[in-house]
Design a protein around this motif. Structure first.
Motif, PDB file in Angstrom:
ATOM      1  N   GLU A 207      -6.517  -6.977   7.201  1.00 48.05           N
ATOM      2  CA  GLU A 207      -5.408  -5.896   6.555  1.00 48.05           C
ATOM      3  C   GLU A 207      -5.964  -4.803   5.583  1.00 48.05           C
ATOM      4  O   GLU A 207      -7.227  -4.895   4.913  1.00 48.05           O
ATOM      5  CB  GLU A 207      -4.883  -7.147   5.316  1.00 48.05           C
ATOM      6  CG  GLU A 207      -3.502  -6.403   4.722  1.00 48.05           C
ATOM      7  CD  GLU A 207      -2.663  -7.543   3.879  1.00 48.05           C
ATOM      8  OE1 GLU A 207      -3.073  -7.882   2.999  1.00 48.05           O
ATOM      9  OE2 GLU A 207      -2.670  -8.326   4.739  1.00 48.05           O
TER      10      GLU A 207
ATOM     11  N   ILE B  41      -6.886  -2.951   1.751  1.00 48.11           N
ATOM     12  CA  ILE B  41      -6.919  -3.110   0.717  1.00 48.11           C
ATOM     13  C   ILE B  41      -7.225  -1.691  -0.089  1.00 48.11           C
ATOM     14  O   ILE B  41      -6.495  -1.340  -0.072  1.00 48.11           O
ATOM     15  CB  ILE B  41      -7.951  -4.246   0.074  1.00 48.11           C
ATOM     16  CG1 ILE B  41      -7.025  -5.790   1.012  1.00 48.11           C
ATOM     17  CG2 ILE B  41      -7.889  -4.330  -1.330  1.00 48.11           C
ATOM     18  CD1 ILE B  41      -7.962  -6.941   0.405  1.00 48.11           C
ATOM     19  N   ASP B  42      -8.530  -1.469   0.514  1.00 46.12           N
ATOM     20  CA  ASP B  42      -8.400   0.282   0.018  1.00 46.12           C
ATOM     21  C   ASP B  42      -9.931   1.158   1.455  1.00 46.12           C
ATOM     22  O   ASP B  42     -10.338  -0.178   2.384  1.00 46.12           O
ATOM     23  CB  ASP B  42      -9.846  -0.159  -0.893  1.00 46.12           C
ATOM     24  CG  ASP B  42     -10.084   0.967  -1.388  1.00 46.12           C
ATOM     25  OD1 ASP B  42      -9.404   2.223  -1.653  1.00 46.12           O
ATOM     26  OD2 ASP B  42     -11.576   1.768  -1.507  1.00 46.12           O
TER      27      ASP B  42
ATOM     28  N   GLN C 276       0.723  -0.885  -0.487  1.00 49.31           N
ATOM     29  CA  GLN C 276       0.247   0.193   0.065  1.00 49.31           C
ATOM     30  C   GLN C 276       0.712   1.178  -0.366  1.00 49.31           C
ATOM     31  O   GLN C 276       2.373   1.326   0.189  1.00 49.31           O
ATOM     32  CB  GLN C 276      -0.556  -0.221   1.254  1.00 49.31           C
ATOM     33  CG  GLN C 276      -2.062  -0.976   1.079  1.00 49.31           C
ATOM     34  CD  GLN C 276      -2.963   0.278   0.276  1.00 49.31           C
ATOM     35  OE1 GLN C 276      -3.762   1.768  -0.188  1.00 49.31           O
ATOM     36  NE2 GLN C 276      -4.860  -0.745   0.878  1.00 49.31           N
TER      37      GLN C 276
ATOM     38  N   TYR D  37     -12.586  -1.944   2.000  1.00 52.67           N
ATOM     39  CA  TYR D  37     -11.831  -3.635   1.524  1.00 52.67           C
ATOM     40  C   TYR D  37     -10.779  -3.746   2.532  1.00 52.67           C
ATOM     41  O   TYR D  37      -9.785  -3.509   2.614  1.00 52.67           O
ATOM     42  CB  TYR D  37     -11.025  -3.174  -0.221  1.00 52.67           C
ATOM     43  CG  TYR D  37     -12.989  -3.455  -0.674  1.00 52.67           C
ATOM     44  CD1 TYR D  37     -13.033  -4.854  -1.288  1.00 52.67           C
ATOM     45  CD2 TYR D  37     -12.972  -1.706  -1.259  1.00 52.67           C
ATOM     46  CE1 TYR D  37     -13.634  -4.044  -2.496  1.00 52.67           C
ATOM     47  CE2 TYR D  37     -13.613  -1.962  -2.535  1.00 52.67           C
ATOM     48  CZ  TYR D  37     -14.212  -2.704  -2.916  1.00 52.67           C
ATOM     49  OH  TYR D  37     -15.823  -2.706  -3.983  1.00 52.67           O
TER      50      TYR D  37
ATOM     51  N   PHE E  71      -7.135  -5.344  -5.521  1.00 53.75           N
ATOM     52  CA  PHE E  71      -5.955  -3.758  -5.580  1.00 53.75           C
ATOM     53  C   PHE E  71      -5.822  -3.076  -6.059  1.00 53.75           C
ATOM     54  O   PHE E  71      -6.098  -2.146  -6.832  1.00 53.75           O
ATOM     55  CB  PHE E  71      -4.294  -4.641  -4.160  1.00 53.75           C
ATOM     56  CG  PHE E  71      -3.902  -2.647  -4.553  1.00 53.75           C
ATOM     57  CD1 PHE E  71      -4.382  -1.485  -3.173  1.00 53.75           C
ATOM     58  CD2 PHE E  71      -2.566  -2.603  -5.522  1.00 53.75           C
ATOM     59  CE1 PHE E  71      -3.472  -0.779  -3.252  1.00 53.75           C
ATOM     60  CE2 PHE E  71      -1.923  -1.432  -5.614  1.00 53.75           C
ATOM     61  CZ  PHE E  71      -2.192  -0.544  -3.909  1.00 53.75           C
TER      62      PHE E  71
ATOM     63  N   ARG F 245      -5.281 -11.019  -3.307  1.00 53.53           N
ATOM     64  CA  ARG F 245      -4.962  -9.621  -2.397  1.00 53.53           C
ATOM     65  C   ARG F 245      -4.764  -8.707  -3.190  1.00 53.53           C
ATOM     66  O   ARG F 245      -5.373  -7.661  -3.519  1.00 53.53           O
ATOM     67  CB  ARG F 245      -4.441  -9.571  -1.445  1.00 53.53           C
ATOM     68  CG  ARG F 245      -5.653 -10.777  -0.171  1.00 53.53           C
ATOM     69  CD  ARG F 245      -4.757 -10.707   1.403  1.00 53.53           C
ATOM     70  NE  ARG F 245      -5.137 -11.621   2.083  1.00 53.53           N
ATOM     71  CZ  ARG F 245      -4.754 -11.741   3.169  1.00 53.53           C
ATOM     72  NH1 ARG F 245      -3.925 -11.269   3.710  1.00 53.53           N
ATOM     73  NH2 ARG F 245      -5.039 -13.103   4.294  1.00 53.53           N
TER      74      ARG F 245
END
Length: 821
Positions: free
Chosen positions: A112, A114-115, A61, A101, A319, A315
């Motif tokens: 975790e 993701i967004d 990220q 997300y 992303f 994942r």
């Protein structure tokens, strides 16, 4: 039959799971049900999102990147709520806070992200600001017991959303953990963690034994005392914690993303403080903060997407889909994700992810600086790249795992290629930092010789308003350090040639873009990329190639055409003149064996205008203009215009628009033709810098000479010395003695005859005469060793000097004519 291949051409995929009389296969057999089985979607409030969870930002990220405009947008809905009449205003509503997300592994409560990282981080900081204001209220001042209970409950509620209990030793820690640059897992206390845990933790973070101290001239350096203020650590906390405050004067690196976190914290602190300050009493303050906190927690709704038990590549796929959907990701964010994805199942994954992160850290997470470096690097290693600008545009294609619509090869497609590509990018970072550091110290260079000479040229190059030379110099510097047969002297000769080319460009007024292809072309022509191994005589041949190519494409930068242009040049750029004079002075020190003792620090020299930029110091006695243009003799055509300028300055408050324009035009004319002429500049060390440059020459000269030999030793200043210039030795000694006596209170002023002598010393004729010697110095300093007596200085110096004198006299005839004005 069971072993035969089945394709969509001969087999029906059965989604309804019914008996058919054709060859069929169930959908769950034909394909993995990753998205169907692992995706969960719910609408939740922010309180539900934040409750009893841990959040982690994965390494692919981006860093925290929200700027003030994003925080203003988030606050705008809250501002409406704060200002609303809660009964009458029907426009106030709850808020859809977009989608988030998360990836969650089996039997884990760690989500975790993701967004949604930017929004979650900002909400955490906003709730922290509300929490700190609730805690700061004087509980005894709250009159209503119910409000007091609500305050206590609100504090506990926000604390439960922001923190979790780690262990008896560590205590409470934030539920949200950011990228390692914002929240270093390897440190006892990370930046974001310290920010969230409050003033005591912030002070502990700043005063940690692990704290790195750096030179204050570094671009990412910040004084610790300034960080204490930015973190809003009060004097009371400092006094109670009693740290070693001697460290507060030290400088420490602060990443760009760290600054954005601090900016977010201070933005929300200020906004929440405004809410508190509007209240009439403590009860009102408490109620406003409670309502604000509850509104954020309960009226902000999120579309939550949970991906359970999904492999890392899935994942990453999600992303990428979100990325392609147009979410705000920088080029560097995309590259980071591509690097992580390229190594996600490799045994040495962490090694190469760390190498990428080392590159990010080297530039304090500043995405623009990272982009600049990677663009220079790519232009060195990829022969398809012709300019640094093109390299920047192709970065995401180069840092890719598959072929795209580009001639640039995707370097992450094959593991071995990816390793080599990142290895070289990692290796060249420090070399790049050296050559681009305007505060470079000679000992920083990884050379065994010629440190000072190379450092001096690099500092000047970085001040010359162009960076097209960087691919060539970076590749050659790396070659010099890694090739045992190469030497620092050879690197200096190449740097000297590059600098001379750029000085010539500046002096003839060419755009830096004339260099945009030639330096990169030279890198590839002479195999200077770190990916290449066979190189011979790269220094001499590459420099000769650069010179020949530039002479062919830009003949005005060479031979007689160059001399003609420079001799007739008007309005010299002061920065260019300063750097040119610095090179002249240091070369002179070097030739005389005084370099070590006398060398100028290019970062602290000062360019002085003899005829000052402020043309009139005293409107009743305009000595500078009177003496410089010899107005009493009235010999030059423009004398009447100069007299007009003086009269207009005396009537400054009475002028109409036309007369003000006339005055300004004459001043601009004098500045362009005389004040900013090469012959009107002096070079001073920082310690020589005088306090009042617009004083008369009789008052400035003692300040020039206050430091003794320093002023005399700088070659471009020789015209104003008693040894090599036009100044009378006895009169100078008298002037300096009388100036010292005035300082000591032993006399009131300089003898008038002596003052008249020095004030009349600097005229347009003197400027013209001095200019000739400085132009000769200029030709000396930009002459190429690779070209045989290009200007004729070796074979006929007197003839060259006479040519310069003739052209200068003709140029000044034009300047002093009415036609010029």
């Amino acid at each position: 039959m069971a072993d035969e291949n089945r394709t969509l051409y001969d087999t029906y995929i059965d989604y309804d799971h019914v008996d058919l009389d054709i060859t069929a296969v169930a959908d769950h057999v034909a394909m993995q049900q990753i998205a169907g089985d692992n995706f969960e979607m719910e609408k939740r409030t922010l309180e539900e999102i934040l409750s009893d969870r841990r959040f982690n930002v994965p390494e692919y990220q981006r860093l925290f990147s929200w700027k003030e405009k994003h925080h203003r947008q988030l606050w705008s809905d809250l501002q409406q709520f704060v200002e609303a009449d809660l009964v009458k205003d029907s426009d106030i509503s709850d808020v859809f806070f977009s989608s988030m997300y998360f990836a969650v592994d089996k039997d884990s409560n760690t989500h975790e992200i993701i967004d949604g990282q930017q929004r979650l981080t900002s909400v955490n900081i906003l709730l922290l600001s509300i929490l700190e204001e609730l805690r700061a209220l004087n509980a005894e001042s709250i009159r209503q017991e119910t409000v007091s209970r609500l305050r206590d409950g609100s504090i506990k509620q926000i604390e439960s959303l922001l923190y979790r209990f780690e262990n008896p030793l560590k205590g409470d820690v934030p539920r949200l953990s950011l990228n390692k640059h914002d929240d270093d897992d390897d440190a006892d206390l990370g930046f974001f963690e310290a920010l969230m845990l409050g003033p005591e933790a912030r002070l502990e973070y700043l005063c940690s034994d692990e704290r790195e101290y750096v030179d204050g001239r570094r671009g990412d350096a910040t004084r610790i005392s300034d960080l204490v203020e930015e973190f809003r650590i009060s004097e009371q906390v400092v006094e109670e914690q009693d740290p070693d405050t001697s460290s507060f004067s030290n400088f420490t690196p602060v990443y760009d993303s760290n600054w954005r976190l601090l900016d977010a914290y201070n933005f929300y602190k200020d906004r929440v403080q405004e809410v508190v300050d509007t209240a009439d009493d403590t009860d009102s303050k408490a109620l406003a903060l409670i309502n604000l906190g509850h509104y954020i927690q309960n009226s902000y709704h999120v579309g939550e997407f949970i991906i359970r038990n999904a492999a890392p590549d899935f994942r990453m796929q999600i992303f990428k889909i979100l990325n392609d959907r147009g979410l705000e990701l920088t080029k560097i964010d995309r590259i980071r994700a591509a690097v992580v994805n390229a190594f996600f199942d490799a045994d040495d994954r962490q090694e190469y992810v760390d190498k990428w992160e080392d590159i990010v850290v080297a530039f304090a997470t500043d995405v623009d600086q990272i982009d600049d470096y990677l663009s220079v690097y790519l232009s060195i290693v990829d022969p398809e790249i012709e300019t640094v600008g093109e390299a920047s545009a192709e970065l995401t294609n180069a840092f890719a795992t598959r072929n795209l619509e580009s001639d640039v090869r995707p370097r992450l497609r094959h593991p071995d290629d990816a390793r080599d590509f990142l290895d070289h990018a990692h290796d060249l970072v420090q070399y790049y930092k050296h050559i681009t550091n305007s505060a470079l110290d000679p000992t920083d260079l990884a050379l065994t010789e010629a440190h000072e000479k190379c450092q001096e040229v690099l500092v000047r190059l970085n001040d010359q308003r162009m960076n097209q030379w960087r691919p060539f110099v970076l590749a050659l510097y790396h070659h010099t350090v890694t090739d045992p047969t190469a030497s620092g002297e050879q690197l200096y000769e190449a740097l000297d040639a590059v600098e001379k080319l750029n000085f010539r460009r500046l002096l003839v007024g060419e755009d830096p873009n004339i260099f945009q292809e030639i330096f990169i072309e030279t890198v590839h022509r002479f195999s200077l990329s770190p990916e290449k191994e066979d190189r011979e005589n790269v220094y001499g041949d590459s420099c000769r190639y650069l010179i020949d190519e530039m002479r062919s494409s830009n003949p005005s930068m060479f031979s007689d055409r160059f001399v003609d242009i420079v001799t007739q040049a008007q309005a010299w750029n002061p920065q260019t003149a300063k750097l040119l004079f610095g090179k002249v002075a240091n070369e002179h020190f070097r030739e005389d064996g005084m370099y070590v003792e006398r060398r100028l620090n290019m970062g602290s020299i000062h360019l002085e205008h003899v005829l000052p930029q402020s043309l009139i110091h005293d409107v009743d006695n305009p000595i500078w203009l009177t003496e410089f243009f010899q107005l009493e003799d009235n010999e030059v055509e423009i004398a009447e215009a100069i007299q007009t300028y003086i009269k207009l300055c005396r009537r400054d408050g009475e002028l109409d628009e036309d007369k003000r324009q006339r005055r300004d035009n004459i001043k601009e004319f004098i500045s362009q033709r005389f004040v900013n002429d090469l012959g009107n500049f002096l070079l001073l060390r920082d310690s020589d810098n005088i306090k009042a440059s617009n004083l008369h020459l009789a008052e400035k000269m003692p300040q020039y000479f206050d430091t003794g030999e320093d002023f005399r030793s700088i070659l471009p200043n020789r015209y104003f010395t008693e040894t090599e210039g036009v100044v009378d030795r006895d009169k100078l000694e008298s002037l300096l003695e009388q100036s010292q006596a005035i300082k000591a209170g032993e006399r009131d002023q300089i003898d008038s005859a002596l003052a008249d002598y020095f004030n009349s010393l600097w005229t347009y004729e003197a400027l013209q005469d001095r200019r000739i010697g400085l132009l000769e110095d200029t030709l000396d300093i930009v002459e190429f060793d690779q070209l045989d007596d290009e200007f004729g200085l070796a074979s006929d110096r007197d003839g060259v000097r006479e040519q310069i004198r003739t052209q200068t006299e003709g140029e000044f005839v034009k300047r002093l004519s009415l036609r010029s004005l």
